[in-house]
Design a protein around this motif. Structure first.
Motif, mmCIF file in Angstrom:
data_model
loop_
_atom_site.group_PDB
_atom_site.id
_atom_site.type_symbol
_atom_site.label_atom_id
_atom_site.label_comp_id
_atom_site.label_asym_id
_atom_site.label_seq_id
_atom_site.Cartn_x
_atom_site.Cartn_y
_atom_site.Cartn_z
ATOM 1 N N LYS A 200 0.828 -1.209 0.000
ATOM 2 C CA LYS A 200 0.000 0.000 0.000
ATOM 3 C C LYS A 200 0.860 1.256 0.000
ATOM 4 C CE LYS A 200 -4.050 -1.772 2.479
ATOM 5 N NZ LYS A 200 -4.850 -1.605 3.703
ATOM 6 N N ALA A 201 1.885 1.267 0.855
ATOM 7 C CA ALA A 201 2.766 2.438 0.937
ATOM 8 C C ALA A 201 3.513 2.649 -0.374
ATOM 9 C CB ALA A 201 3.740 2.282 2.097
ATOM 10 N N VAL B 203 -6.833 10.432 -6.397
ATOM 11 C CA VAL B 203 -7.135 11.189 -5.175
ATOM 12 C C VAL B 203 -8.097 10.445 -4.256
ATOM 13 C CG1 VAL B 203 -8.218 13.292 -4.286
ATOM 14 C CG2 VAL B 203 -6.540 13.427 -6.129
ATOM 15 N N GLY B 204 -9.156 9.870 -4.783
ATOM 16 C CA GLY B 204 -10.129 9.157 -3.945
ATOM 17 C C GLY B 204 -9.506 7.992 -3.200
ATOM 18 N N ALA B 205 -8.740 7.173 -3.919
ATOM 19 C CA ALA B 205 -8.090 6.020 -3.293
ATOM 20 C C ALA B 205 -7.036 6.471 -2.285
ATOM 21 C CB ALA B 205 -7.463 5.134 -4.364
ATOM 22 N N ALA C 221 -6.702 5.802 1.746
ATOM 23 C CA ALA C 221 -5.464 5.247 2.302
ATOM 24 C C ALA C 221 -4.875 6.159 3.378
ATOM 25 C CB ALA C 221 -4.452 5.006 1.195
ATOM 26 N N ALA C 222 -5.137 7.452 3.293
ATOM 27 C CA ALA C 222 -4.632 8.385 4.306
ATOM 28 C C ALA C 222 -5.268 8.123 5.672
ATOM 29 C CB ALA C 222 -4.877 9.825 3.863
ATOM 30 N N LEU C 223 -6.363 7.389 5.689
ATOM 31 C CA LEU C 223 -7.040 7.031 6.939
ATOM 32 C C LEU C 223 -6.705 5.609 7.387
ATOM 33 C CD1 LEU C 223 -10.531 8.562 6.111
ATOM 34 C CD2 LEU C 223 -8.697 9.574 7.463
ATOM 35 N N ALA D 290 -0.656 5.535 5.874
ATOM 36 C CA ALA D 290 -1.337 6.828 5.980
ATOM 37 C C ALA D 290 -0.389 7.975 5.608
ATOM 38 C CB ALA D 290 -1.879 7.019 7.395
ATOM 39 N N TYR D 291 0.850 7.897 6.067
ATOM 40 C CA TYR D 291 1.833 8.940 5.760
ATOM 41 C C TYR D 291 2.151 8.971 4.266
ATOM 42 C CZ TYR D 291 6.041 11.772 5.923
ATOM 43 O OH TYR D 291 6.975 12.750 5.703
ATOM 44 N N ALA D 292 2.372 7.797 3.680
ATOM 45 C CA ALA D 292 2.680 7.728 2.247
ATOM 46 C C ALA D 292 1.536 8.281 1.415
ATOM 47 C CB ALA D 292 2.994 6.292 1.833
#
Length: 75
Positions: free
Chosen positions: A32-33, A48-50, A54-56, A63-65
């Motif tokens: 994921k990262a 952007v949506g995905a 992933a930011a959550l 989340a950071y990546a």
């Protein structure tokens, strides 16, 4: 992963974009990262949506990546 990023950036391969988006949503944390990083390098607004999902992610590295990738895209 670097070769996948180069492929996306130089060829604009739709299949590579789809694979990275799928890995971002369903892969192991390391996948994921890496997918988030590749999508950020590509600066493709379709991700952007995905990336926002992933930011959550519960994994802080993912989340950071994803947040970094969103910043690279400019959102």
């Amino acid at each position: 992963m670097r070769s996948a990023v180069l492929l996306m950036m130089t060829v604009g391969c739709w299949a590579a974009w789809g694979a990275d988006t799928a890995a971002l949503l369903t892969g192991a944390p390391q996948e994921k990262a890496a997918a988030a990083q590749a999508l950020g390098y590509a600066k493709d607004g379709r991700a952007v949506g995905a990336l926002a999902k992933a930011a959550l992610d519960s994994d802080p590295v993912v989340a950071y990546a994803a947040a970094e990738a969103l910043g690279a895209i400019g959102t």
